[in-house]
Scaffold this motif. Structure first.
Motif, PDB file in Angstrom:
ATOM      1  N   VAL B 155       1.549  -2.515   2.099  1.00 17.35           N
ATOM      2  CA  VAL B 155       2.224  -2.426   1.026  1.00 17.35           C
ATOM      3  C   VAL B 155       1.355  -1.463  -0.238  1.00 17.35           C
ATOM      4  CG1 VAL B 155       3.168  -4.191  -0.221  1.00 17.35           C
ATOM      5  CG2 VAL B 155       2.903  -4.406   2.298  1.00 17.35           C
ATOM      6  N   ARG B 156       2.444  -0.915  -0.941  1.00 19.58           N
ATOM      7  CA  ARG B 156       1.284  -0.541  -2.099  1.00 19.58           C
ATOM      8  C   ARG B 156       1.350  -1.127  -3.173  1.00 19.58           C
ATOM      9  NH1 ARG B 156       6.393   2.193  -2.969  1.00 19.58           N
ATOM     10  NH2 ARG B 156       5.902   3.898  -2.191  1.00 19.58           N
ATOM     11  N   PRO B 157       0.215  -1.009  -3.540  1.00 19.54           N
ATOM     12  CA  PRO B 157      -0.879  -2.567  -4.892  1.00 19.54           C
ATOM     13  C   PRO B 157       0.366  -2.007  -6.318  1.00 19.54           C
ATOM     14  CG  PRO B 157      -2.133  -0.506  -4.322  1.00 19.54           C
ATOM     15  CD  PRO B 157      -0.914  -0.068  -3.525  1.00 19.54           C
ATOM     16  N   LYS B 158       0.545  -3.490  -6.232  1.00  9.59           N
ATOM     17  CA  LYS B 158       1.258  -4.150  -7.613  1.00  9.59           C
ATOM     18  C   LYS B 158       2.520  -3.618  -6.733  1.00  9.59           C
ATOM     19  CE  LYS B 158      -1.792  -2.017 -11.495  1.00  9.59           C
ATOM     20  NZ  LYS B 158      -1.014  -0.985 -12.319  1.00  9.59           N
ATOM     21  N   SER B 159       3.250  -3.660  -5.765  1.00  9.28           N
ATOM     22  CA  SER B 159       3.783  -4.132  -5.525  1.00  9.28           C
ATOM     23  C   SER B 159       5.210  -5.335  -4.840  1.00  9.28           C
ATOM     24  CB  SER B 159       4.326  -3.170  -3.765  1.00  9.28           C
ATOM     25  OG  SER B 159       5.828  -3.801  -3.337  1.00  9.28           O
ATOM     26  N   GLN B 160       6.071  -5.470  -5.866  1.00  9.10           N
ATOM     27  CA  GLN B 160       6.532  -6.590  -5.913  1.00  9.10           C
ATOM     28  C   GLN B 160       7.049  -7.710  -4.681  1.00  9.10           C
ATOM     29  OE1 GLN B 160       7.528  -8.705  -8.870  1.00  9.10           O
ATOM     30  NE2 GLN B 160       6.737  -6.970  -9.442  1.00  9.10           N
ATOM     31  N   LYS B 161       7.108  -6.729  -2.899  1.00  9.31           N
ATOM     32  CA  LYS B 161       6.937  -6.987  -2.335  1.00  9.31           C
ATOM     33  C   LYS B 161       5.836  -8.055  -1.684  1.00  9.31           C
ATOM     34  CE  LYS B 161       9.479  -4.311  -0.915  1.00  9.31           C
ATOM     35  NZ  LYS B 161      10.235  -2.655   0.297  1.00  9.31           N
ATOM     36  N   PHE B 162       5.147  -8.090  -2.275  1.00  9.98           N
ATOM     37  CA  PHE B 162       3.553  -9.426  -2.284  1.00  9.98           C
ATOM     38  C   PHE B 162       4.310 -10.917  -2.428  1.00  9.98           C
ATOM     39  CE2 PHE B 162       1.238  -5.830  -2.943  1.00  9.98           C
ATOM     40  CZ  PHE B 162      -0.271  -5.912  -2.317  1.00  9.98           C
ATOM     41  N   TRP B 163       5.228 -10.592  -3.355  1.00  6.40           N
ATOM     42  CA  TRP B 163       5.739 -11.940  -3.247  1.00  6.40           C
ATOM     43  C   TRP B 163       6.880 -12.587  -2.114  1.00  6.40           C
ATOM     44  CZ3 TRP B 163       5.490 -14.558  -7.061  1.00  6.40           C
ATOM     45  CH2 TRP B 163       5.012 -14.232  -8.079  1.00  6.40           C
ATOM     46  N   PHE B 164       6.818 -12.177  -0.329  1.00  5.56           N
ATOM     47  CA  PHE B 164       7.443 -12.086   0.577  1.00  5.56           C
ATOM     48  C   PHE B 164       5.662 -13.164   0.908  1.00  5.56           C
ATOM     49  CE2 PHE B 164      10.618  -9.317  -0.507  1.00  5.56           C
ATOM     50  CZ  PHE B 164      11.528 -10.150   0.071  1.00  5.56           C
ATOM     51  N   HIS B 165       4.694 -11.730   1.128  1.00  9.47           N
ATOM     52  CA  HIS B 165       3.739 -12.396   1.680  1.00  9.47           C
ATOM     53  C   HIS B 165       3.213 -13.529   0.576  1.00  9.47           C
ATOM     54  CE1 HIS B 165       3.865  -8.419   2.039  1.00  9.47           C
ATOM     55  NE2 HIS B 165       3.182  -8.458   3.845  1.00  9.47           N
ATOM     56  N   ILE B 166       3.093 -14.002  -0.503  1.00 11.58           N
ATOM     57  CA  ILE B 166       2.633 -15.004  -1.084  1.00 11.58           C
ATOM     58  C   ILE B 166       3.250 -16.882  -0.164  1.00 11.58           C
ATOM     59  CG2 ILE B 166       2.391 -16.656  -3.371  1.00 11.58           C
ATOM     60  CD1 ILE B 166       1.707 -13.347  -4.376  1.00 11.58           C
TER      61      ILE B 166
END
Lengths: 769, 769
Positions: B155-166
């Protein structure tokens, strides 16, 4: 940085201030009219009912009643000091309780620790530091204070002279640990001795049980009875239910307020019998129809009395008003000790038993908090305390930004001409930003106390200890670290989070010698002058005279108007611990700070000894339960000082000495653990050996004691017995109806319940939060 | 970095290894000759006395006694798996005790936690990670493994997809906490239920008291009697002194050794009756005059027996052999529960009372350690453990530097020609440096156990738990952190000390995704193949057959030759906890690791269930006392995983999400505290409610029980009753002479003391350290 002369000037000013306070005190305390402000303790214990005139003379005239005319007494205005020292410790314990006596021992401990440390440090370290003389060479470039010449800063890096400092650090640590150990031992012994020699007290037989489960079809009383009859069959005696008297307490307070107004108006009428006082019935007495004040308040009180009566009946009868908690009494101290120390139920969140605090010490409101709630509350409060300690500057800065002059002009444009005057403007500009901070610091103890109350502790003594702990953290971060490292606590936190763990003590350690002058000034202002102002009791003095003027009619009223106060543990303990910290930290670094600390301890000891003997009236007796905290905080100070010395020396490139110093904190932690397991049980648990010895002694001396009658209404909510004795009897009867299986008691043999002064002592703030 | 194919190959190899082990196990366990190695549990509980032949066939010939000839049984070689699952949990508890049943629940808990987590992570996170596809672009420059494409690295830095991980981190945390809470609740219930439904046991009535003060003119026995008669007047029954039987135990072990030699020689003689075996009397049987072996050992044993007898008499009579500790018995469980939970003496370092472990569980040697010594020992051992964890590489590196080929050639020059052969040289060069490490890892659990013994714990169960804790720290630092961050633990410690606290989780967090492949391999080698080798029991198999060949004469000897072993908590618990840690840490980061963990838990569950049912014989029953440690270490894993995720995401510049994640560790800590206060008392204290309920039940069912006789010599040192029953009676009489005030017991009503298997069970290693 201040030179030695600056310090001298500061010392002179502060000593002058302190003397001014002492002089004022000496003058004021000799006036008979102030006798109840400066010697309330003697009135409370009943050995004095009216002011004694200062000298031996018995002359009394109308002026002599208020002002001391005996000029001889003014000559010896410092004679309270030897007087304060006359009482022996055992007398002191009898006179003021063990809490106060042990509290004074903290100051003595400070003297015992720091006198040898000071002598050794001044004799050994100061010459070592001076002889090195690095700073003399540097003088031209940097502004170096004279104080620094006496401190470790003067020793050049890699010097062999650091061995002196390291060996001193070892000697100081060993000495401090030795004194702490001896003192802990002594206090633990005093505690056990006090408990053993105590009169019979209700809390020796009583255990408070919380989280009584509600069983359908059974009242709380029935559950409690059944449970303890089953599980402590040979020891259970009886129990007292806890009523939710929130609303009742509110009414009582209303009544008290009305009573004050009535007194005020009656007094007014007595002084001017020609004119009956009137009042307006509307909002705040500002509008509405005019009525006769005395009649008005009398009528209001009558109305309130009927409401109080019905509320009292409702509280006692309504099963919902009984909280899921109870005071369970046993027929022996042994039985109570067993119940308090063991686990009762399979579910460890139900039937939580603990020693009952003495009735005066109870904080009634927290009796009904369930287990889960307490655990959530603790989480929230610990986050809140953390936020308060580290981020308190944020709201204050916000208020400060609002409370500047522009903001003031916007809110109140009519003030503009006044504000624009230059003198006033500059005054306000200097004053306003500080005001928010001042107000904050003033209300901080109250805020911390409220936080502790929210956490759900049962006893006032515990609440005070927990508040003291919170205040200590605040002082440690914001006064100690905050003064050493520049910037707000929040900025410190930020920078600490981004520094390595070994860098932090180094950063702080390096700044320590530079801040010595600041702390010397701090000790003089806060310590010397602050303690001198304590003895003057300005606030109680003013309030007493105001009350005396407006509402005091009878002697009983006058007694109520006295406010003896008590040792303010939540504030004094952290302050004391801060001084210990300063002394221990600077002992090796800048020994010249130590004499100032010594003066503080000696002076504070005298002042507090005087206050404890003549003024304070403790609201409770926790039998020195605060000692483990005092001990562990001093050990923590020792630990902090060792880390900082480690950091400081590592910047001095005395690198080969560092491993030697690492052993110190490890040994300190071990010492702490050892003391904890060695002494702390004496403060947490009641040994069965003691309990049974006291039981046997009592059995042989009073074989016919009716314990049930003795304990009957010891733990009745104080609200229920606030006024007349008649009511008390009534309540007692009610109680017995509530407690189903209690056989009718024979009053013949019953010793009367312990008598406490009617007003002081009880913790009325039932629904104040 | 390994590609998916590499992982596949590795998985194939490891599965093959595991299958090879399983096949070997399936073949070996069906041979009647191995029956006592693979099914000892059934012999011990007495339900099997001779091997059952595999199939239904009853044919027995001389070969059939040793080898299974029924070919049908070989076809279903995996049928132990369903067999292992057949027994219900309640049967299992009856069969193997609660400890074993709860131990198996840990694996089930792993499955319960990780099955939903795996499904969710694979369904949600893997597609999210794959779809992003940063790494596809980078491929040309860097070698990126296929595993990494499925991980958060993709996942690239600053991606919005980190919300999934959180959000997944939140969901996993909530799920894990929920499962942990439920499991703790369940285990606590099982514990209390087991305690409530237990037979009468001596440890229910007994308390161990340590640090009995020596009073001049009184024996320890008299002091104990006097103290408990005074302080527990209605509950104290009697006590048993503890003898210092060090020397005696040594003689007993000597006798056992001689006995083995005698057996060996007698067997030799029986097999070759024509030639009497001879032995040499000198050093190690290598020199000296030749004598007849059987006569020689018989005579030696007779000599020893007289010495043993006199030593036994001396131990029992000599007042100095009585240690300042005792087992104090009460007339009810209530009395014992009260005494165990309360403080007895004013001096909290004297008369320390605690629950007595069951007799099998006692580690006798530590009974006499005084309080101060324990506190010093704890300090020393904690420093030693710290050093061991962080600096263990230093001595090993030193040994390695000695044990290279040059060193070997110097020490043994005659080996030079052999060493110089190229094949051997390269083999040795690869082998020698690892040897020291291998040896160290092999003896590590023993070293840690010795450390725990030095700390002075009383019960074997506690010793094992403490050893497990130390082993866990070692694994956490050296396996988990050591694999993620390169360098030795000491280097890590050094770098961590010089990094900021916020930098550390970042440094580790970044490396985590890169090490996924390593840990997958680790799980397969250590987990899969390791567990499969556990079921094969190679070491006990070899030892049993050796013993069988040389010294087994009678059935009783054969019984003694069995080594059922037990669940090796000091090693299995930390291993398990490491897998929990890996699973929780990688759940969000590299979900593809989870299926490997799942396979481990499922497979290990089957294997250990089989072993618990058929093999292991627990040496003690601690009633799941290890659960709080299992629970808190899993919570700690959760906490670590959250910190590392925080560090990882902060490098991904998902900065605005960091505050959200900070809440997680705080809530986790709170959860831990809550569980601790909610459940832990059930594992530390015995609620009085339970105690009295069991007392009442017993009183009504057996009103005439002679408890004194039942308890009479329950806590006699096992050494004193090791051989013949005749001796036991004698000792019993001696004991009564020592215990002054015990009235002569009526043997009529006395139930026999609990029977334990004669050899397993007791902890003989009295003076072994």
């Amino acid at each position: 940085m201040a030179s030695l002369e600056d310090i001298g000037v500061s010392a002179f000013i502060n000593i002058l201030t302190a003397f001014a306070f002492l002089l004022a005190f000496a003058l004021l305390r000799l006036q008979p009219i102030n006798d109840r402000v400066y010697f309330p303790k003697w009135y409370i214990i009943g050995s004095r009912t009216s002011p004694i005139s200062g000298g031996g003379g018995g002359r009394r005239n109308i002026v002599g009643k208020f002002v001391n005319l005996n000029w001889k007494t003014y000559l010896t205005f410092l004679n309270w000091m030897p007087q304060a020292l006359q009482m022996s410790e055992s007398q002191l314990i009898q006179h003021a309780g063990l809490d106060s006596a042990v509290f004074l021992r903290i100051y003595l401990l400070g003297l015992k620790i720091f006198v040898p440390v000071t002598i050794l440090a001044l004799v050994v370290l100061v010459p070592v530091n001076v002889s090195e003389g690095t700073l003399f060479f540097l003088r031209k470039e940097l502004v170096i204070s004279d104080i620094d010449k006496l401190s470790i800063s003067n020793v050049r890096p890699k010097s062999q002279k650091f061995w002196f400092h390291i060996s001193m650090a070892y000697m100081f640590t060993i000495w401090i640990c030795y004194m702490l150990y001896k003192e802990y031992d002594r206090v633990a012994f005093m505690r056990l001795h006090y408990l053993a020699s105590q009169q019979r007290r209700v809390d020796q037989f009583t255990v408070v049980v919380r989280n009584v489960p509600r069983v359908a079809g059974h009242s709380i009383s029935e559950s409690v009875d059944h449970f303890f009859q089953t599980n402590h069959p040979n020891h259970y005696l009886c129990h007292q239910a806890v009523y939710n008297a929130n609303k009742f307490a509110k009414l009582i307070r209303q009544r008290e307020r009305l009573h004050n107004w009535l007194d005020y108006n009656q007094l007014k009428f007595e002084r001017h019998p020609d004119k009956r006082p009137t009042t307006k019935t509307g909002f705040l007495g500002l509008c509405g129809s005019k009525v006769d004040s005395i009649d008005f308040y009398k009528q209001k009180m009558q109305e309130l009395d009927t409401r109080i009566e019905s509320e009292r009946q409702r509280t006692l009868k309504d099963s919902k008003a009984i909280m899921p908690a109870a005071f369970v009494s046993f027929n022996s101290r042994w039985g109570a000790a067993v119940c308090a120390q063991t686990q009762q139920s399979k579910n460890p969140t139900l039937w939580l038993t603990d020693w009952a605090p003495e009735p005066r010490d109870l904080y009634w409101r927290n009796l009904a908090i369930p287990f889960v709630s307490i655990s959530v509350r603790k989480l929230i409060i610990s986050i809140a305390v953390f936020a308060l300690v580290f981020f308190y500057m944020i709201p204050i800065a916000f208020v400060q930004s609002l409370a500047n002059l522009d903001g003031l002009e916007k809110v109140a444009p009519y003030l503009r001409p006044v504000i624009e005057i230059k003198v006033i403007k500059s005054f306000l500009q200097g004053f306003l930003p500080g005001l928010a901070l001042k107000i904050f610091m003033y209300i901080l103890p109250t805020v911390l106390m409220i936080m502790s109350k929210v956490e759900g502790y049962l006893a006032v003594s515990v609440l005070e200890r927990k508040t003291a702990a919170k205040y200590y953290y605040f002082m440690l971060v914001n006064v100690f670290l905050g003064s050493i490292v520049t910037g707000t606590a929040f900025e410190q936190l930020h920078s600490f989070l981004h520094q390595s763990p070994t860098q932090i003590p180094r950063t702080i350690g390096v700044s320590i010698p530079m801040k010595a002058t600041f702390f010397i000034t701090y000790i003089m202002v806060d310590g010397w002058a602050g303690i001198a102002s304590e003895i003057l009791r300005l606030k109680p003095l003013v309030i007493f005279h105001l009350k005396n003027m407006f509402i005091v009619k009878t002697d009983r009223d006058r007694e109520r108007a006295m406010d003896p106060g008590s040792v303010d543990l939540p504030e004094t303990l952290p302050t004391l611990q801060l001084y210990f910290l300063l002394g221990i930290v600077y002992a090796v670094v800048t020994p010249i700070l130590l004499p100032f600390i010594l003066v503080f301890f000696a002076f504070a000891y005298l002042v507090y000894r005087h206050q404890v003997i003549n003024v304070y009236c403790q609201r409770y007796e926790s039998v020195a339960a605060f000692w483990p905290f005092v001990h562990s905080r001093i050990v923590a100070s020792l630990f902090i000082s060792q880390l900082l010395l480690l950091g400081l020396l590592s910047t001095k490139k005395a690198a080969n000495t560092t491993p030697l110093l690492v052993a110190l904190p490890i040994l300190t932690i071990w010492f702490h653990k050892y003391c904890k397991s060695r002494f702390e049980p004496a403060f947490r648990k009641y040994p069965l050996e003691e309990a049974i010895a006291k039981d046997i002694m009592e059995n042989s001396s009073e074989p016919n004691l009716n314990l049930r009658a003795y304990l009957a209404d010891a733990y009745l909510h104080p609200i229920f017995r606030s006024f007349e004795e008649v009511e008390l009897v009534e309540v007692r009867v009610d109680k017995h109806q509530a407690c189903v299986d209690t056989p009718p008691m024979s009053e013949v043999n019953s010793p009367s319940p312990p008598h406490y002064p009617p007003y002081y002592g009880y913790n009325y703030d039932y629904d104040e939060h």
